[in-house]
Scaffold this motif. Structure first.
Motif, PDB file in Angstrom:
ATOM      1  N   ARG A 119     -44.119 -11.807  30.505  1.00 42.71           N
ATOM      2  CA  ARG A 119     -43.662 -12.923  31.494  1.00 42.71           C
ATOM      3  C   ARG A 119     -42.926 -12.538  32.510  1.00 42.71           C
ATOM      4  NH1 ARG A 119     -45.234 -14.764  26.840  1.00 42.71           N
ATOM      5  NH2 ARG A 119     -46.475 -16.719  26.666  1.00 42.71           N
ATOM      6  N   TYR A 120     -42.250 -11.167  32.535  1.00 41.78           N
ATOM      7  CA  TYR A 120     -41.500 -10.885  33.353  1.00 41.78           C
ATOM      8  C   TYR A 120     -42.088 -10.629  34.841  1.00 41.78           C
ATOM      9  CZ  TYR A 120     -38.238  -7.420  35.562  1.00 41.78           C
ATOM     10  OH  TYR A 120     -37.366  -7.092  36.665  1.00 41.78           O
ATOM     11  N   TRP A 121     -41.071 -11.049  35.626  1.00 42.56           N
ATOM     12  CA  TRP A 121     -41.798 -11.408  37.201  1.00 42.56           C
ATOM     13  C   TRP A 121     -41.015 -10.436  38.095  1.00 42.56           C
ATOM     14  CZ3 TRP A 121     -40.512 -16.301  40.398  1.00 42.56           C
ATOM     15  CH2 TRP A 121     -41.489 -16.382  41.606  1.00 42.56           C
ATOM     16  N   MET A 122     -39.562 -10.669  38.218  1.00 39.63           N
ATOM     17  CA  MET A 122     -38.902  -9.774  39.275  1.00 39.63           C
ATOM     18  C   MET A 122     -37.541  -9.957  38.930  1.00 39.63           C
ATOM     19  SD  MET A 122     -38.729 -12.216  42.503  1.00 39.63           S
ATOM     20  CE  MET A 122     -37.897 -13.994  42.515  1.00 39.63           C
ATOM     21  N   ALA A 123     -36.694  -9.124  39.810  1.00 39.90           N
ATOM     22  CA  ALA A 123     -35.250  -9.200  39.589  1.00 39.90           C
ATOM     23  C   ALA A 123     -34.731  -9.231  40.833  1.00 39.90           C
ATOM     24  CB  ALA A 123     -34.770  -7.839  38.623  1.00 39.90           C
ATOM     25  N   ARG A 124     -33.337  -9.729  41.072  1.00 38.32           N
ATOM     26  CA  ARG A 124     -32.736  -9.736  42.041  1.00 38.32           C
ATOM     27  C   ARG A 124     -31.347  -9.289  41.749  1.00 38.32           C
ATOM     28  NH1 ARG A 124     -35.708 -10.906  46.513  1.00 38.32           N
ATOM     29  NH2 ARG A 124     -33.987 -11.648  47.603  1.00 38.32           N
ATOM     30  N   ARG A 125     -30.498  -8.604  42.862  1.00 35.87           N
ATOM     31  CA  ARG A 125     -29.207  -8.099  42.655  1.00 35.87           C
ATOM     32  C   ARG A 125     -28.510  -8.935  43.667  1.00 35.87           C
ATOM     33  NH1 ARG A 125     -29.298  -2.090  42.350  1.00 35.87           N
ATOM     34  NH2 ARG A 125     -29.532  -2.696  40.495  1.00 35.87           N
ATOM     35  N   LEU A 126     -27.348  -9.761  42.995  1.00 38.07           N
ATOM     36  CA  LEU A 126     -26.580 -10.467  43.723  1.00 38.07           C
ATOM     37  C   LEU A 126     -25.136  -9.815  43.903  1.00 38.07           C
ATOM     38  CD1 LEU A 126     -26.995 -14.159  42.178  1.00 38.07           C
ATOM     39  CD2 LEU A 126     -28.445 -12.952  43.945  1.00 38.07           C
ATOM     40  N   VAL A 127     -24.752  -8.775  43.014  1.00 34.41           N
ATOM     41  CA  VAL A 127     -23.410  -8.178  42.910  1.00 34.41           C
ATOM     42  C   VAL A 127     -23.698  -6.972  43.690  1.00 34.41           C
ATOM     43  CG1 VAL A 127     -21.523  -7.409  41.397  1.00 34.41           C
ATOM     44  CG2 VAL A 127     -22.964  -9.363  40.717  1.00 34.41           C
ATOM     45  N   GLU A 128     -22.784  -6.790  44.839  1.00 32.38           N
ATOM     46  CA  GLU A 128     -22.830  -5.636  45.492  1.00 32.38           C
ATOM     47  C   GLU A 128     -22.399  -4.559  44.548  1.00 32.38           C
ATOM     48  OE1 GLU A 128     -20.968  -5.784  49.051  1.00 32.38           O
ATOM     49  OE2 GLU A 128     -21.795  -7.513  49.697  1.00 32.38           O
ATOM     50  N   ARG A 129     -22.781  -3.179  44.504  1.00 32.35           N
ATOM     51  CA  ARG A 129     -22.501  -2.320  43.809  1.00 32.35           C
ATOM     52  C   ARG A 129     -21.451  -1.418  44.684  1.00 32.35           C
ATOM     53  NH1 ARG A 129     -23.684  -4.978  40.059  1.00 32.35           N
ATOM     54  NH2 ARG A 129     -25.632  -5.252  39.275  1.00 32.35           N
TER      55      ARG A 129
ATOM     56  N   PRO B   1     -19.204   3.290  37.510  1.00 26.39           N
ATOM     57  CA  PRO B   1     -19.100   3.151  36.086  1.00 26.39           C
ATOM     58  C   PRO B   1     -18.129   2.068  35.398  1.00 26.39           C
ATOM     59  CG  PRO B   1     -19.663   5.283  36.572  1.00 26.39           C
ATOM     60  CD  PRO B   1     -19.190   4.884  37.720  1.00 26.39           C
ATOM     61  N   SER B   2     -16.983   2.108  36.024  1.00 24.52           N
ATOM     62  CA  SER B   2     -15.830   1.180  35.793  1.00 24.52           C
ATOM     63  C   SER B   2     -16.153   0.115  36.274  1.00 24.52           C
ATOM     64  CB  SER B   2     -14.701   1.792  36.455  1.00 24.52           C
ATOM     65  OG  SER B   2     -14.151   2.849  35.995  1.00 24.52           O
ATOM     66  N   ARG B   3     -16.987  -0.468  37.372  1.00 21.81           N
ATOM     67  CA  ARG B   3     -17.236  -1.726  37.791  1.00 21.81           C
ATOM     68  C   ARG B   3     -18.360  -2.136  36.856  1.00 21.81           C
ATOM     69  NH1 ARG B   3     -17.110  -3.779  43.548  1.00 21.81           N
ATOM     70  NH2 ARG B   3     -18.346  -5.655  43.200  1.00 21.81           N
ATOM     71  N   GLN B   4     -19.261  -1.309  36.475  1.00 20.97           N
ATOM     72  CA  GLN B   4     -20.459  -1.824  35.748  1.00 20.97           C
ATOM     73  C   GLN B   4     -19.640  -2.322  34.304  1.00 20.97           C
ATOM     74  OE1 GLN B   4     -24.304  -1.614  35.754  1.00 20.97           O
ATOM     75  NE2 GLN B   4     -23.064  -2.649  37.575  1.00 20.97           N
ATOM     76  N   THR B   5     -18.792  -1.529  33.804  1.00 19.15           N
ATOM     77  CA  THR B   5     -17.986  -1.830  32.618  1.00 19.15           C
ATOM     78  C   THR B   5     -17.114  -3.287  32.470  1.00 19.15           C
ATOM     79  OG1 THR B   5     -17.764   0.416  31.921  1.00 19.15           O
ATOM     80  CG2 THR B   5     -16.110  -1.067  30.798  1.00 19.15           C
TER      81      THR B   5
END
Length: 172
Positions: A162-172, A45-49
């Motif tokens: 038109r939504y197609w896909m998502a990618r996560r670049l930031v490690e959680r 949660p802190s990281r997301q903030t």
């Protein structure tokens, strides 16, 4: 106040970037290490903030900057250029400059598992792709052809369709 970035590129490099950046022209609207964060990585949660605060600062600084295909400055920026500059300046991550290269980075994310900072991709026409950065609450920021840098909703019929896909670049 807009941040000004100064990049020194040769003319052929600028042409190459412009030809590879495949952001949509339809209105309306490499994996690097994660940024250093003082809090423990398990503190999601802190990281997301922290990520959201960084993204909101970028939005405030860039809101309304006009769309310019191949642009990388406050005089004009395209969708992948905005993602590139945002990740570099706000998250201390160097990511690819083009939409097509961004589509290959990180890990795929299901639509119902989006987290702040994920990249969202759209198919906006034959051969046209668009990218934005997820802000939470079904909102994303991006460089829109019609309105420049702005925040939009994934619930908007135009983007939902038109939504197609998502990618996560930031490690959680």
């Amino acid at each position: 106040m807009h941040r000004h970035f100064s990049f020194s590129f040769s003319f052929p490099a600028v042409l190459l970037f412009a030809s590879l950046a495949s952001c949509s022209l339809v209105p309306p609207e490499r994996q690097a290490p994660p940024p250093e964060i003082v809090d423990a990585p398990q503190d999601l949660p802190s990281r997301q903030t922290l990520i959201l605060d960084s993204l909101l600062a970028q939005k405030e600084d860039w809101q309304g900057v006009p769309y310019r295909y191949g642009g990388l400055s406050s005089k004009g920026v395209d969708c992948s250029g905005f993602v590139y500059l945002t990740f570099l300046s706000q998250l201390n991550m160097k990511v690819p400059r083009t939409t097509s290269a961004l589509m290959e980075e990180g890990e795929p994310v299901a639509r119902n598992e989006l987290e702040i900072g994920d990249l969202v991709f759209f198919r906006t026409g034959p051969g046209n792709r668009h990218v934005g950065i997820y802000m939470g609450g079904d909102e994303f920021m991006h460089a829109s052809v019609s309105n420049g840098v702005m925040q939009s909703s994934l619930k908007n019929p135009y983007w939902r369709e038109r939504y197609w896909m998502a990618r996560r670049l930031v490690e959680r």
